[in-house]
Structures are given as structure tokens and as C-alpha cells.
Design a protein around this motif. Structure first.
Motif, short mmCIF file in Angstrom:
data_model
loop_
_atom_site.label_atom_id
_atom_site.label_comp_id
_atom_site.label_asym_id
_atom_site.label_seq_id
_atom_site.Cartn_x
_atom_site.Cartn_y
_atom_site.Cartn_z
N ARG A 36 0.87 -1.18 0.00
CA ARG A 36 0.00 0.00 0.00
C ARG A 36 0.91 1.23 0.00
O ARG A 36 1.94 1.26 0.70
N GLN A 37 0.51 2.24 -0.76
CA GLN A 37 1.32 3.44 -0.87
C GLN A 37 0.41 4.66 -0.78
O GLN A 37 -0.50 4.84 -1.59
N SER A 38 0.69 5.49 0.22
CA SER A 38 -0.02 6.77 0.31
C SER A 38 0.67 7.76 -0.60
O SER A 38 1.83 7.56 -0.97
N LEU A 39 0.00 8.84 -0.94
CA LEU A 39 0.45 9.78 -1.96
C LEU A 39 1.90 10.19 -1.78
O LEU A 39 2.27 10.79 -0.77
N GLY A 40 2.74 9.84 -2.75
CA GLY A 40 4.14 10.26 -2.77
C GLY A 40 5.01 9.66 -1.69
O GLY A 40 6.15 10.07 -1.51
N GLN A 41 4.49 8.66 -1.00
CA GLN A 41 5.23 8.05 0.11
C GLN A 41 5.85 6.72 -0.30
O GLN A 41 5.69 6.26 -1.43
N GLY A 42 6.56 6.10 0.64
CA GLY A 42 7.15 4.80 0.40
C GLY A 42 6.11 3.69 0.44
O GLY A 42 4.91 3.94 0.53
N LEU A 43 6.60 2.47 0.34
CA LEU A 43 5.72 1.31 0.26
C LEU A 43 5.50 0.67 1.62
O LEU A 43 6.45 0.44 2.36
N GLU A 44 4.25 0.36 1.92
CA GLU A 44 3.89 -0.35 3.14
C GLU A 44 3.57 -1.79 2.77
O GLU A 44 2.62 -2.05 2.03
N PHE A 45 4.35 -2.75 3.27
CA PHE A 45 4.15 -4.16 2.97
C PHE A 45 2.84 -4.65 3.58
O PHE A 45 2.52 -4.36 4.74
N LEU A 46 2.08 -5.41 2.81
CA LEU A 46 0.83 -5.97 3.30
C LEU A 46 0.92 -7.47 3.47
O LEU A 46 0.67 -8.01 4.55
N ILE A 47 1.27 -8.20 2.40
CA ILE A 47 1.25 -9.64 2.44
C ILE A 47 2.13 -10.21 1.34
O ILE A 47 2.34 -9.58 0.30
N TYR A 48 2.68 -11.39 1.60
CA TYR A 48 3.56 -12.08 0.67
C TYR A 48 3.02 -13.48 0.42
O TYR A 48 2.62 -14.17 1.35
N PHE A 49 2.98 -13.89 -0.85
CA PHE A 49 2.60 -15.24 -1.23
C PHE A 49 3.79 -15.95 -1.86
O PHE A 49 4.49 -15.39 -2.70
N GLN A 50 3.99 -17.20 -1.47
CA GLN A 50 4.90 -18.08 -2.17
C GLN A 50 4.01 -19.20 -2.71
O GLN A 50 3.50 -20.01 -1.93
N GLY A 51 3.85 -19.25 -4.03
CA GLY A 51 2.82 -20.13 -4.56
C GLY A 51 1.47 -19.64 -4.08
O GLY A 51 1.17 -18.45 -4.11
N ASN A 52 0.64 -20.56 -3.59
CA ASN A 52 -0.68 -20.19 -3.08
C ASN A 52 -0.68 -19.92 -1.58
O ASN A 52 -1.72 -19.55 -1.02
#
Lengths: 115, 111
Positions: A36-52
Motif C-alpha cells: 500500500r502506498q499513500s500519496l508520494g510516500q514509500g511502500l507499506e508491505f501488506l502480504i507475501y505469497f509463495q505459490g498459493n
């Protein structure tokens, strides 16, 4: 195309509604990430998938957020009972494998606006 | 908690000037990536550095990984308006699968 595809590109909805965001990664990429990224800001990690499988859901902000990935390919991020603070750009990325030195390939994001 | 600090957060300069963006980690990283993001698009990888002291060049952009692999810099020579964008650094220890991201440097090059 050969890149990561996200849909919709823009979504405007009323507070309290549910939304579903879709990510179609590069074919053959086993790792998939949601940010998730708010306007002009860095990236906020939400979730990671490896395969399913999602070995790391630690970034999901609340239990209103959920995600799934099927067939080792397409992923959907669902936000239930949306709030105004959910307004942001939601980015999806994929990489060949889930390793720290692997480049991540991003889609152009879904811009979500909650009225 | 592993952190990645970028500086400056914002930089606005005239075309033709030089600039440097810094990325500092609280711990040793096995590799570090630099991305550029333009409005309405996702970040695009510019370079990956993996060896302490490594220097990589991409046209007018020079990337350096610190000897101790805890810091990196991006130097742009004779900046052009096309260099405008949000520059993000990201990396982590080898045990991670998840990148740690800096907050980004918003760069504006005025013609």
C-alpha cells in the motif's frame, strides 16, 4: 502483455462497502507481494505469497483485509467495510522466487478512494 | 527492527546540476536495490548492488554500495527533467524474503 497487471486501475466507493482488487503476476513468478502506498510516500508491505501460501500476513492492517492466491497465479486483495483511511494506491509485485536479491516487478496499482 | 532511511526526502534542482541520494541501514544487507517510480506507475528496478564497495553505472546514474553493506548512494550527474520521480531503495539480509523499503526521495528536475 508480459508485465504485472492490476485491475481496476481506479476504484471509488462509499465508506462501508467491500472492494476486491485483482493482480495478475508475470507468468512463472512464484512470489507475489501486495503493498500500500499513500500519496508520494514509500511502500507499506501488506502480504507475501509463495505459490498459493501466504507465509507472511504480518502487514495486513486489520481483519478487514484479506488476500488469496489461486493456481499459483492470480491474487485478490479484499477489503471489507472500507474506511476512509483505506484510501491509497495498492500495488502488486511479483518475482521469480521469494528471495531478497530478486527484482520485484510491479503493476501500475489500483488507486482506491473511499468517500 | 530493521530500518532503511533515505535522505533527502525531497529535492528540487535545476536541470544540469548534480545530486546525491543516500540510503542507510541499521544492519548489514546482503543486497540493495534502487527503484524509480513515476506518477501513476509502479516502481521500476534501476539496479541491484550485492558486493561491499560495488559501483554500478547506468548512463548518468552512479550507484554505490558501502564497504560494510549498510549504506548506499545514488549520484546523478547533469540531471535532466526526465530524471524526475520518486527514488526508492530496498534491501535486506539474506535470510529475508521480504524487502525492507526506504520512504523514498522525491526528485524534481526543473528545466
Amino acid at each position: 502483455g508480459a508485465g504485472v497487471s492490476q485491475s481496476p486501475s481506479n476504484k471509488v466507493t462509499e465508506k462501508g462497502k467491500d472492494v476486491e482488487l485483482r493482480c495478475d503476476p508475470i507468468s512463472g513468478h512464484t512470489a507475489l507481494y501486495w503493498y500500500r502506498q499513500s500519496l508520494g510516500q514509500g511502500l507499506e508491505f501488506l502480504i507475501y505469497f509463495q505459490g498459493n501460501s501466504a507465509p507472511d500476513k504480518s502487514g495486513l492492517p486489520s481483519d478487514r483485509f484479506s488476500a488469496e492466491r489461486t493456481g499459483g497465479s492470480v491474487s485478490t486483495l479484499t477489503i471489507q467495510r472500507t474506511q476512509q483511511e483505506d484510501s491509497a494506491v495498492y500495488l502488486c509485485a511479483s518475482s521469480l522466487v521469494g528471495a531478497i536479491n530478486q527484482p520485484q516487478h510491479f503493476g501500475d496499482g489500483t488507486r482506491l478512494s473511499i468517500l | 527492527t530493521q530500518l532503511l532511511e533515505q535522505s533527502p526526502q525531497f529535492l528540487s534542482i535545476q536541470e544540469g546540476e548534480n545530486l546525491t541520494v543516500y540510503c542507510n541501514s541499521s544492519s548489514v544487507f546482503s543486497s540493495l536495490q534502487w527503484y524509480r517510480q513515476e506518477p501513476g506507475e509502479g516502481p521500476v528496478l534501476l539496479v541491484t548492488v550485492v558486493t561491499g564497495g560495488e559501483v554500478k553505472k547506468l548512463k548518468r546514474l552512479t550507484f554505490q554500495f558501502g564497504d560494510a553493506r549498510k549504506d548506499s548512494s545514488l549520484h546523478i550527474t547533469a540531471a535532466q527533467p526526465g530524471d524526475t520521480g520518486l527514488y526508492l531503495c530496498a534491501g535486506g539480509p539474506a535470510s529475508n524474503y521480504q524487502l525492507i523499503w526506504g520512504a523514498g526521495t522525491k526528485l524534481i528536475i526543473k528545466p
